[in-house]
Design a protein around this motif. Structure first.
Motif, PDB file in Angstrom:
ATOM      1  N   GLN A  54      42.261  45.490  28.272  1.00  0.00           N
ATOM      2  CA  GLN A  54      42.954  46.526  29.018  1.00  0.00           C
ATOM      3  C   GLN A  54      42.376  46.857  30.175  1.00  0.00           C
ATOM      4  O   GLN A  54      42.951  47.077  31.134  1.00  0.00           O
ATOM      5  CB  GLN A  54      43.079  47.677  27.879  1.00  0.00           C
ATOM      6  CG  GLN A  54      43.934  47.658  26.745  1.00  0.00           C
ATOM      7  CD  GLN A  54      43.672  48.789  25.798  1.00  0.00           C
ATOM      8  OE1 GLN A  54      42.824  49.384  25.600  1.00  0.00           O
ATOM      9  NE2 GLN A  54      44.644  48.841  24.786  1.00  0.00           N
ATOM     10  N   ASN A  55      40.916  46.954  30.034  1.00  0.00           N
ATOM     11  CA  ASN A  55      40.418  47.330  31.462  1.00  0.00           C
ATOM     12  C   ASN A  55      40.205  46.264  32.520  1.00  0.00           C
ATOM     13  O   ASN A  55      39.510  46.482  33.656  1.00  0.00           O
ATOM     14  CB  ASN A  55      38.950  48.064  30.987  1.00  0.00           C
ATOM     15  CG  ASN A  55      39.291  49.257  30.328  1.00  0.00           C
ATOM     16  OD1 ASN A  55      40.282  50.198  30.262  1.00  0.00           O
ATOM     17  ND2 ASN A  55      38.177  49.701  29.300  1.00  0.00           N
ATOM     18  N   GLN A  99      39.531  46.623  24.274  1.00  0.00           N
ATOM     19  CA  GLN A  99      39.375  47.335  25.354  1.00  0.00           C
ATOM     20  C   GLN A  99      38.861  46.398  26.493  1.00  0.00           C
ATOM     21  O   GLN A  99      39.392  47.035  27.662  1.00  0.00           O
ATOM     22  CB  GLN A  99      38.165  48.487  25.133  1.00  0.00           C
ATOM     23  CG  GLN A  99      37.820  49.459  26.202  1.00  0.00           C
ATOM     24  CD  GLN A  99      36.588  50.196  25.766  1.00  0.00           C
ATOM     25  OE1 GLN A  99      35.971  50.226  24.566  1.00  0.00           O
ATOM     26  NE2 GLN A  99      35.916  50.824  26.825  1.00  0.00           N
ATOM     27  N   CYS A 100      38.096  45.504  26.572  1.00  0.00           N
ATOM     28  CA  CYS A 100      37.743  44.729  27.668  1.00  0.00           C
ATOM     29  C   CYS A 100      39.140  44.174  28.122  1.00  0.00           C
ATOM     30  O   CYS A 100      39.258  43.974  29.515  1.00  0.00           O
ATOM     31  CB  CYS A 100      37.008  43.523  26.766  1.00  0.00           C
ATOM     32  SG  CYS A 100      36.660  42.262  28.115  1.00  0.00           S
ATOM     33  N   LYS A 137      34.528  44.110  36.861  1.00  0.00           N
ATOM     34  CA  LYS A 137      34.105  45.137  37.522  1.00  0.00           C
ATOM     35  C   LYS A 137      33.841  44.845  39.012  1.00  0.00           C
ATOM     36  O   LYS A 137      33.955  45.757  39.745  1.00  0.00           O
ATOM     37  CB  LYS A 137      32.919  45.841  36.952  1.00  0.00           C
ATOM     38  CG  LYS A 137      32.672  47.125  37.414  1.00  0.00           C
ATOM     39  CD  LYS A 137      31.487  47.760  36.530  1.00  0.00           C
ATOM     40  CE  LYS A 137      31.116  49.107  36.886  1.00  0.00           C
ATOM     41  NZ  LYS A 137      29.832  49.708  36.412  1.00  0.00           N
ATOM     42  N   ASN A 188      37.699  44.255  32.364  1.00  0.00           N
ATOM     43  CA  ASN A 188      36.207  43.944  32.632  1.00  0.00           C
ATOM     44  C   ASN A 188      35.342  44.013  31.413  1.00  0.00           C
ATOM     45  O   ASN A 188      35.972  44.525  30.314  1.00  0.00           O
ATOM     46  CB  ASN A 188      35.615  45.291  33.683  1.00  0.00           C
ATOM     47  CG  ASN A 188      35.454  46.508  33.112  1.00  0.00           C
ATOM     48  OD1 ASN A 188      34.820  46.775  32.086  1.00  0.00           O
ATOM     49  ND2 ASN A 188      36.197  47.370  33.564  1.00  0.00           N
ATOM     50  N   THR A 200      36.963  44.307  40.859  1.00  0.00           N
ATOM     51  CA  THR A 200      37.741  45.652  41.186  1.00  0.00           C
ATOM     52  C   THR A 200      37.141  46.130  42.420  1.00  0.00           C
ATOM     53  O   THR A 200      37.740  46.672  43.386  1.00  0.00           O
ATOM     54  CB  THR A 200      37.721  46.358  40.047  1.00  0.00           C
ATOM     55  OG1 THR A 200      38.398  45.653  38.796  1.00  0.00           O
ATOM     56  CG2 THR A 200      38.490  47.798  40.108  1.00  0.00           C
TER      57      THR A 200
END
Length: 214
Positions: free
Chosen positions: A148-149, A145-146, A207, A151, A210
């Motif tokens: 993919q995102n 998940q990290c 994050k 962050n 972004t």
């Protein structure tokens, strides 16, 4: 105090800490009746693993393994019952619990009635090894998940550090016992948490980056 006694004592303490850490979220779930984000399959797999570990510890006459996993079984059962009680759709988790129960009953029947007594320990150890491997590879899920995102919001040091210590303690304890079924999955567990640490270093500022771009 010799090395083995010290490692065994530390392994007990850190494992109990990790097990107890899962209780407050279950109590909160009982109060709020919100099951979102609660890892129910993890509790089921953990319960199967701890039950098999109790049998394995009994056969190897390892009181430490038996005591820890009796406690882990009780805690996992509490979390499972809490989830089913709090869930609005009780049929699905109940069926999953029934499936795990049938698996344990089937394994018990096979081990006691069919399997050659000379291979019982290896059979239980193999089942325990499979369940432990699945459980100890779960830290890789937030890493995915990290990535993919881009962050590291899904990663926390509060779980990473104790998890690494726990897996490392069991790996060391297994090496001292020369028990493949104990140390091998925990080496994978340590590797999983190392992957988390690397992901946190790489994407820790994802994050902020972004938000800056926005």
């Amino acid at each position: 105090m010799d090395l083995f006694t010290a490692v065994e004592a530390f392994t007990q303490v850190i494992t109990y800490v990790m097990i107890v850490a899962g209780i407050p979220p279950c109590i909160r779930m009982l109060r709020t009746k919100i099951t979102t984000g609660v890892p129910y399959p993890f509790f089921l797999a953990g319960c199967v693993n701890s039950v098999m570990a109790v049998g394995y510890g009994t056969l190897t006459e390892n009181k430490t393994v038996v005591q820890i996993n009796v406690f882990a079984t009780a805690c996992n059962i509490f979390c499972i019952v809490s989830f089913i009680y709090s869930s609005q759709q009780k049929s699905v988790p109940a069926k999953q619990l029934l499936g795990c129960t049938c698996f344990l009953v089937g394994a018990y029947f096979y081990i006691t009635k069919v399997e050659n007594p000379a291979y019982v320990m290896d059979t239980i150890g193999s089942i325990m090894l499979f369940c432990s491997t699945v459980l100890l590879l779960t830290p890789l899920l937030p890493v995915k998940q990290c990535i993919q995102n881009k962050n590291a919001d899904s990663l926390t040091l509060t779980m990473m550090i104790p998890g690494t210590l726990c897996s490392g303690a069991w790996a060391t304890y297994g090496f001292l016992l020369k028990d493949f079924y104990i140390y091998s999955p925990n080496i994978l567990g340590v590797s999983s948490y190392i992957c988390q640490a690397i992901a946190m270093l790489v994407y820790g500022g994802g994050k902020k980056k972004t938000q800056h771009l926005e």
